[in-house]
Scaffold this active site. Structure first.
Site, PDB file in Angstrom:
ATOM      1  N   GLU A  15       4.228  10.392  -6.121  1.00 20.15           N
ATOM      2  CA  GLU A  15       3.620   9.304  -6.891  1.00 20.15           C
ATOM      3  C   GLU A  15       2.261   9.790  -7.409  1.00 20.15           C
ATOM      4  O   GLU A  15       1.374  10.097  -6.608  1.00 20.15           O
ATOM      5  CB  GLU A  15       3.424   8.083  -5.986  1.00 20.15           C
ATOM      6  CG  GLU A  15       2.766   6.924  -6.686  1.00 20.15           C
ATOM      7  CD  GLU A  15       2.549   5.718  -5.775  1.00 20.15           C
ATOM      8  OE1 GLU A  15       2.253   5.901  -4.577  1.00 20.15           O
ATOM      9  OE2 GLU A  15       2.657   4.581  -6.272  1.00 20.15           O
ATOM     10  N   GLU A  75       5.651  -3.299   0.811  1.00 19.66           N
ATOM     11  CA  GLU A  75       5.720  -3.040  -0.641  1.00 19.66           C
ATOM     12  C   GLU A  75       4.937  -1.752  -0.868  1.00 19.66           C
ATOM     13  O   GLU A  75       3.712  -1.738  -0.723  1.00 19.66           O
ATOM     14  CB  GLU A  75       5.066  -4.188  -1.419  1.00 19.66           C
ATOM     15  CG  GLU A  75       5.823  -5.498  -1.371  1.00 19.66           C
ATOM     16  CD  GLU A  75       7.049  -5.511  -2.274  1.00 19.66           C
ATOM     17  OE1 GLU A  75       7.318  -4.499  -2.951  1.00 19.66           O
ATOM     18  OE2 GLU A  75       7.745  -6.534  -2.286  1.00 19.66           O
ATOM     19  N   LEU A  76       5.650  -0.672  -1.207  1.00 19.62           N
ATOM     20  CA  LEU A  76       5.005   0.654  -1.175  1.00 19.62           C
ATOM     21  C   LEU A  76       5.019   1.346  -2.542  1.00 19.62           C
ATOM     22  O   LEU A  76       5.125   0.704  -3.572  1.00 19.62           O
ATOM     23  CB  LEU A  76       5.683   1.501  -0.099  1.00 19.62           C
ATOM     24  CG  LEU A  76       5.845   0.807   1.276  1.00 19.62           C
ATOM     25  CD1 LEU A  76       6.661   1.660   2.228  1.00 19.62           C
ATOM     26  CD2 LEU A  76       4.493   0.464   1.878  1.00 19.62           C
ATOM     27  N   GLY A 107       0.841  -1.200   0.000  1.00 19.58           N
ATOM     28  CA  GLY A 107       0.000   0.000   0.000  1.00 19.58           C
ATOM     29  C   GLY A 107       0.869   1.240   0.000  1.00 19.58           C
ATOM     30  O   GLY A 107       2.003   1.222  -0.492  1.00 19.58           O
ATOM     31  N   SER A 108       0.350   2.310   0.585  1.00 19.18           N
ATOM     32  CA  SER A 108       1.035   3.606   0.503  1.00 19.18           C
ATOM     33  C   SER A 108       2.166   3.692   1.540  1.00 19.18           C
ATOM     34  O   SER A 108       2.106   3.059   2.594  1.00 19.18           O
ATOM     35  CB  SER A 108       0.024   4.725   0.753  1.00 19.18           C
ATOM     36  OG  SER A 108      -0.540   4.564   2.035  1.00 19.18           O
ATOM     37  N   CYS A 148       1.973   0.441  -8.831  1.00 21.19           N
ATOM     38  CA  CYS A 148       3.122   0.994  -8.118  1.00 21.19           C
ATOM     39  C   CYS A 148       4.314   1.175  -9.043  1.00 21.19           C
ATOM     40  O   CYS A 148       5.227   1.931  -8.721  1.00 21.19           O
ATOM     41  CB  CYS A 148       3.486   0.103  -6.948  1.00 21.19           C
ATOM     42  SG  CYS A 148       3.479  -1.619  -7.405  1.00 21.19           S
TER      43      CYS A 148
HETATM   44  P1  NAP Z   1      -3.386   2.428   1.340  1.00 28.24           P
HETATM   45  O1  NAP Z   1      -4.339   3.544   1.460  1.00 28.24           O
HETATM   46  O2  NAP Z   1      -2.094   2.509   2.057  1.00 28.24           O
HETATM   47  O3  NAP Z   1      -4.196   1.126   1.765  1.00 28.24           O
HETATM   48  C1  NAP Z   1      -3.613  -0.151   1.697  1.00 28.24           C
HETATM   49  C2  NAP Z   1      -4.261  -1.042   2.728  1.00 28.24           C
HETATM   50  O4  NAP Z   1      -3.928  -0.565   4.029  1.00 28.24           O
HETATM   51  C3  NAP Z   1      -5.781  -1.067   2.661  1.00 28.24           C
HETATM   52  O5  NAP Z   1      -6.226  -2.373   2.933  1.00 28.24           O
HETATM   53  C4  NAP Z   1      -6.166  -0.113   3.780  1.00 28.24           C
HETATM   54  O6  NAP Z   1      -7.456  -0.340   4.315  1.00 28.24           O
HETATM   55  C5  NAP Z   1      -5.112  -0.443   4.802  1.00 28.24           C
HETATM   56  N1  NAP Z   1      -4.928   0.572   5.836  1.00 28.24           N
HETATM   57  C6  NAP Z   1      -5.236   1.884   5.793  1.00 28.24           C
HETATM   58  N2  NAP Z   1      -4.899   2.482   6.963  1.00 28.24           N
HETATM   59  C7  NAP Z   1      -4.367   1.507   7.756  1.00 28.24           C
HETATM   60  C8  NAP Z   1      -3.814   1.493   9.065  1.00 28.24           C
HETATM   61  N3  NAP Z   1      -3.755   2.582   9.818  1.00 28.24           N
HETATM   62  N4  NAP Z   1      -3.336   0.328   9.552  1.00 28.24           N
HETATM   63  C9  NAP Z   1      -3.360  -0.790   8.813  1.00 28.24           C
HETATM   64  N5  NAP Z   1      -3.893  -0.832   7.558  1.00 28.24           N
HETATM   65  C10 NAP Z   1      -4.368   0.302   7.038  1.00 28.24           C
HETATM   66  O7  NAP Z   1      -3.015   2.146  -0.206  1.00 28.24           O
HETATM   67  P2  NAP Z   1      -3.981   2.004  -1.467  1.00 28.24           P
HETATM   68  O8  NAP Z   1      -4.511   3.339  -1.808  1.00 28.24           O
HETATM   69  O9  NAP Z   1      -4.942   0.879  -1.281  1.00 28.24           O
HETATM   70  O10 NAP Z   1      -2.926   1.528  -2.549  1.00 28.24           O
HETATM   71  C11 NAP Z   1      -2.162   2.402  -3.280  1.00 28.24           C
HETATM   72  C12 NAP Z   1      -0.713   2.397  -2.821  1.00 28.24           C
HETATM   73  O11 NAP Z   1      -0.193   1.074  -2.820  1.00 28.24           O
HETATM   74  C13 NAP Z   1       0.178   3.165  -3.773  1.00 28.24           C
HETATM   75  O12 NAP Z   1       1.080   3.953  -3.047  1.00 28.24           O
HETATM   76  C14 NAP Z   1       0.893   2.070  -4.540  1.00 28.24           C
HETATM   77  O13 NAP Z   1       2.119   2.459  -5.110  1.00 28.24           O
HETATM   78  C15 NAP Z   1       1.059   1.037  -3.491  1.00 28.24           C
HETATM   79  N6  NAP Z   1       1.304  -0.278  -4.082  1.00 28.24           N
HETATM   80  C16 NAP Z   1       2.546  -0.835  -3.974  1.00 28.24           C
HETATM   81  C17 NAP Z   1       2.809  -2.075  -4.564  1.00 28.24           C
HETATM   82  C18 NAP Z   1       4.166  -2.741  -4.459  1.00 28.24           C
HETATM   83  O14 NAP Z   1       4.256  -3.928  -4.675  1.00 28.24           O
HETATM   84  N7  NAP Z   1       5.208  -2.006  -4.119  1.00 28.24           N
HETATM   85  C19 NAP Z   1       1.799  -2.725  -5.264  1.00 28.24           C
HETATM   86  C20 NAP Z   1       0.545  -2.106  -5.360  1.00 28.24           C
HETATM   87  C21 NAP Z   1       0.303  -0.900  -4.751  1.00 28.24           C
HETATM   88  P3  NAP Z   1      -8.746   0.513   3.832  1.00 28.24           P
HETATM   89  O15 NAP Z   1      -8.929   0.168   2.393  1.00 28.24           O
HETATM   90  O16 NAP Z   1      -9.813   0.015   4.717  1.00 28.24           O
HETATM   91  O17 NAP Z   1      -8.394   1.952   4.037  1.00 28.24           O
END
Ligand code: NAP
Length: 485
Positions: free
Chosen positions: A388, A259-260, A239-240, A293
């Protein structure tokens, strides 16, 4: 979209999730809407910290009472891969509806997820420790030593919205291969791919219920409860960076794999095949509307070939079909939410106000989708370069000296993958040594990934490598055994 029903999901009911050996609908529910047209796709339980606690206790018990021998892990994963291929269309449609991923791209994701499970099965099949040469020193004389790879314990997995099936397979496959029970929290926008995969694994592939539980609910509630739980041995998070590093800080005693995000650069040298680069970037910058990502974002093109390259890219981008993700012809559809769309559009407007030019896109289509956008005359300080974008936008900068391009590419808080197009092997190898990223690609876009490769980043892009063989190492402990012979 003509038909909003996800196969196997009743949009009016709360879809239950696997929990403590049964299926729970919880006490409260979250609605899930299609990002493209806001249609109601269904409801999932809004679970709480107590539900996480109960799931982790059940998982821990399963590991104690019913450890999965290696051959059973192989068998479950083989069956899952085969069934996923059989049900590819159902999974593709689910991804398409809940993530607004164009259906052809969604089919690709479903096929990749099957491959991820196949590679997980291969890892399970060959998982072994090693012989330790104790007799190499006189203190070890008469002793035999070897290591066993044992499951690390209960795995807590947290996944993002953008690859709702394959990135979940990248967590569940290795965990099953390692013999670890998993409690997974999918992204709230895209929970159905995870629920359907879990249903398949438990009901059709023989995975014991204690080895996979799904806890839907908000990140702040369910995610934090998973991160904080003392009986969760490892957190695997995609995630982020903001959320990811917050988790790392919150769980200093756990193994935490992150993985961010990224703002992937590609350098195009004058001796490189810029026509091929333009053709590839037309896809790599805009697939799933740039919500990958490793979406190609920063394009550094040598001044001598910049005009030809930009013209070829613009022509390609003009040909992209924008609209309903369920249409076979669609290349680019909606971002995950209106607020994300508005953020990305604002970043484009800010770049223009700071002196950049939009040469194609920048506006909304009739159905409110942000059009694929190419920005030229971008500078490193603009948000479209420095951060990003996670939207259908690429930013072109020109340069004259190769060293400058390498320095600009490296000047980032991220470090996932970077690429260079050049016909000169010396320059290619110099890039491989100089670019400070988890992966460097030559004559390929930074967006390229095969599911078996070690994949991960540096700095704000993360701290680990995924790919089943690599993650299984993280999810197992090496236990040393010494025998006095
Ligand atoms: P995100 O907002 O960080 O959410 C990812 C996950 O974390 C979701 O399941 C979210 O739940 C959960 N989450 C949110 N707040 C949390 C907390 N305080 N504690 C624990 N979990 C929490 O990211 P996203 O918008 O879904 O995804 C986009 C990001 O992922 C981008 O930055 C992208 O580059 C990155 N990404 C990286 C890769 C890699 O392999 N490097 C691959 C794909 C994506 P909720 O949905 O309930 O908020």
């Amino acid at each position: 979209m003509s038909d909003h029903v996800i196969p196997g999901i009743d949009p009016q009911a709360v879809t239950p999730v696997p929990h403590r050996g049964g299926w729970t609908a919880g006490e409260h529910a979250l609605e899930v809407h299609a990002p493209y047209d806001a249609a109601l796709l269904g409801r999932v339980p809004a679970l709480g910290a107590g539900d996480v606690d109960a799931a982790v206790a059940y998982a821990k018990q399963a590991l104690h009472d019913d450890p999965l021998p290696q051959w059973r892990r192989v068998d479950i994963l083989d069956r899952a891969a085969a069934l996923l291929i059989e049900r590819r269309e159902q999974f593709a449609r689910t991804i398409c509806l809940e993530a607004a991923k164009p259906i052809r791209t969604a089919r690709g994701e479903a096929e990749r997820a099957a491959g991820t499970l196949q590679f997980s099965a291969a890892t399970a099949r060959t998982l072994s420790g090693e012989v330790v040469p104790l007799e190499g020193s006189n203190v070890g004389a008469g002793k035999i030593g070897f290591t066993l790879r044992v499951p690390i314990g209960v795995v807590g997995a947290i996944s993002p919205f953008n690859f709702p099936l394959n990135l979940v397979a990248h967590k569940l496959g290795p965990a099953i291969a390692a013999g670890c029970p998993v409690v997974i929290k999918p992204a709230s926008q895209t929970p159905f791919s995870t629920i359907l995969l879990a249903r398949m694994l438990i009901e059709d592939c023989g995975l014991p219920a204690g080895y996979l539980q799904v806890v839907t609910g908000s990140g702040g509630t369910v995610g934090n409860a998973l991160v904080d739980h003392p009986d969760v041995a490892l957190i695997t998070f995609t995630g982020s960076p903001e959320v990811g590093w917050g988790i790392r800080a919150r769980a200093p005693r756990k193994r935490v794999g992150l993985e961010l995000g990224n703002n992937a650069p590609v350098i195009i040298e004058p001796d490189g095949d810029w026509r091929t680069a333009a053709a590839k970037i037309k896809v790599a910058g805009f697939a799933h509307a740039g919500q990958s990502c490793i979406s190609t974002q920063r394009i550094l093109v040598h001044r001598d070939v910049a005009d030809g390259f930009v013209a070829a890219l613009v022509e390609g981008v003009r040909g992209l079909v924008v609209g309903d993700p369920a249409e076979e012809t669609t290349d680019v559809s909606a971002l995950i939410s209106r607020s994300e769309r508005d953020r990305v559009k604002t970043w484009v407007e800010e770049a223009v106000a700071a002196g950049a030019r939009v040469v194609v896109g920048g506006d909304l289509t009739q159905d409110g989708v942000l059009a694929p956008t190419v920005i030229v005359d971008a500078t490193p300080a603009m948000n479209v370069c420095a951060l990003e974008v996670f939207g259908p936008v690429v930013a072109v900068q020109t340069y004259t000296a190769y060293e400058d391009a390498l320095a600009i590419a490296n000047n980032t808080r991220y470090g996932l993958q970077a690429a260079v197009f050049t016909a000169d092997i010396g320059k290619a190898l110099h890039a491989a040594r100089t670019l400070d990223f988890g992966g460097v690609l030559v004559n390929e876009v930074p967006t390229w990934r095969a599911d078996q490769m070690p994949y991960g980043g540096l700095r704000d892009s993360g701290n680990t490598r995924e790919g089943p063989a690599y993650l299984v190492r993280e999810m197992t402990e090496e236990r040393l055994v010494i025998i006095q012979a």
